[in-house]
Design an enzyme around this catalytic site. Structure first.
Site, PDB file in Angstrom:
ATOM      1  CE  LYS A   1      -4.439  -1.261   0.364  1.00 30.88           C
ATOM      2  NZ  LYS A   1      -5.552  -0.712  -0.448  1.00 30.88           N
TER       3      LYS A   1
ATOM      4  CB  SER B   1      -0.910  -8.248  -1.089  1.00 30.30           C
ATOM      5  OG  SER B   1      -1.909  -8.890  -0.304  1.00 30.30           O
TER       6      SER B   1
END
Length: 413
Positions: A59, A313
């Protein structure tokens, strides 16, 4: 669909510029091969370890790229975001690096490690409501009231271009890439990667398949893709809270419907087993949302030919949640049995059942002996055994041995 000019998302030039920007803060994370997953899939499998990224997830890429693009006047007004975890940390970190004040709205029940990390990055954290929807409303009101710039988690070209830098990295680390498997929440990561990979594949004159994975209880994309339009769903509880998004981003959906080849789903048991496999075999701590791609491979949902990259992720998980997930993963893998056994209420029964379990080389880790179980006769007691086994065959061996001695064990999940 695969030519640069026909894709709704950022161009390769946009992503290349984003890469220069993002390189100021984001690491080029490791690409690890997995012999175990390669055997399962029947193709070479590599894991892109964004769980080892600064702030613990990818992110930071999109957040930093978006905030960097603000004008000096916008930066002076500060930024605001709403998130239960990784986006909050990415925005807080990016704002700190750029010297910009940040306000982050988070739900009251947010995991303490995520709350502490976001505050440690210098953001002003405001707790509001019990779901992500309430912090989102509060962030929008804050932006309207103060003039702070709202930083969306996935539905913005600059955010998508930032996440797309991972597509460039993956191709450099695995040049003969044939398939990439990517978690999907709102769609920021996969839309960024897919737009890059499809454009590069067209330039190279070959195909690269992009497969998305959603948690079964929060799978808005299969419904939306079938309908041909963004569709909101009702989310059920899932351990993969990082991708529990009720509807796709508008821009993300436009990119994904043209560039993603397939979207599959996995359930919480699948995810827990995948996290356990990553811990045991790869020595990697991966949060539930970050492990869904591995879960899809383990459950046979992925069909691939040629080198395959699965995106890990993120790695931000509360240790208390990790403890529960490990226990759940062991149970889902039938390596941890919880048995309820009705017994005659007479001496020696506990010792006898323990002997039978021990004779099968299984380990009893917890025992509860009660007269108050439902459905018991007055002359019966109930024994609850928690047993460690080596897997499904060993578990069945233990159950068979107990049944052979006249007991009626019931597996309790």
């Amino acid at each position: 669909m695969t030519h640069e000019s026909t894709i709704a998302g950022p161009s390769l030039a946009d992503v290349e510029r984003a890469r220069v920007t993002v390189s100021a803060v984001a690491d080029v994370t490791p690409m690890e091969s997995s012999h175990y997953l390669s055997r399962v899939l029947g193709q070479p499998v590599f894991m892109k370890c964004e769980n080892l990224q600064r702030t613990g997830s990818y992110k930071i890429r999109g957040a930093y790229n978006r905030i960097s693009s603000l004008s000096d006047e916008e930066k002076a007004r500060g930024v605001v975001a709403a998130s239960a975890g990784n986006h909050a940390q990415g925005v807080a970190f990016a704002a700190r690096e750029l010297g910009i004040p940040a306000t982050i709205f988070m739900p009251i029940g947010v995991a303490l490690p995520k709350l502490a990390a976001t505050r440690d990055y210098g953001a002003d954290v405001v707790l509001r409501g019990h779901t992500v929807a309430e912090p989102l409303r509060a962030a929008a009101e804050h932006a309207e009231r103060t003039g702070a710039v709202y930083i969306p988690p996935f539905d913005h070209p600059d955010v998508i271009a930032g996440q797309g830098t991972l597509g460039l990295e993956v191709l450099e680390q695995v040049p003969d890439l044939a398939t990439v498997v990517v978690p999907i929440g709102g769609g920021g990561l996969i839309s960024g990667m897919a737009t890059v990979l499809k454009q590069r594949a067209a330039q190279l004159g070959r195909e690269i398949r992009v497969i998305g994975v959603q948690a079964m209880n929060a799978a808005a994309y299969p419904v939306s893709l079938a309908a041909g339009a963004v569709t909101e769903i009702t989310i059920s509880p899932t351990i993969a809270d990082g991708i529990a998004v009720s509807k796709p981003g508008k821009l993300n959906f436009e990119i994904i419907k043209d560039t993603v080849d397939e979207v599959v789903t996995v359930d919480d048991d699948d995810i827990a087993r995948a996290m356990l496999m990553l811990l045991e075999r790869a020595k990697l701590v991966v949060e539930p949302a970050g492990a869904v791609g591995v879960a899809a491979i383990l459950t046979g949902k992925i069909r691939a030919s040629g080198p395959t990259v699965v995106m890990l992720s993120g790695g931000n998980i509360d240790p208390l949640i990790m403890e529960r997930v490990i226990s759940h993963g062991l149970a889902a893998s039938e390596r941890y049995l919880k048995l309820r056994i009705p017994l005659p209420d007479r001496p020696g029964q506990l010792a006898r059942t323990s002997e039978i379990v021990a004779a099968q080389n299984a380990n009893v880790v917890e025992v509860l002996h009660t007269r108050h179980g439902t459905g018991l006769a007055i002359s019966q007691v109930e024994l609850e055994l928690h047993i460690e086994t080596r897997g499904p065959e060993h578990a069945e061996q233990v159950l068979g041995a107990l049944r052979a001695e006249g007991y009626e064990p019931r597996v309790d999940f």
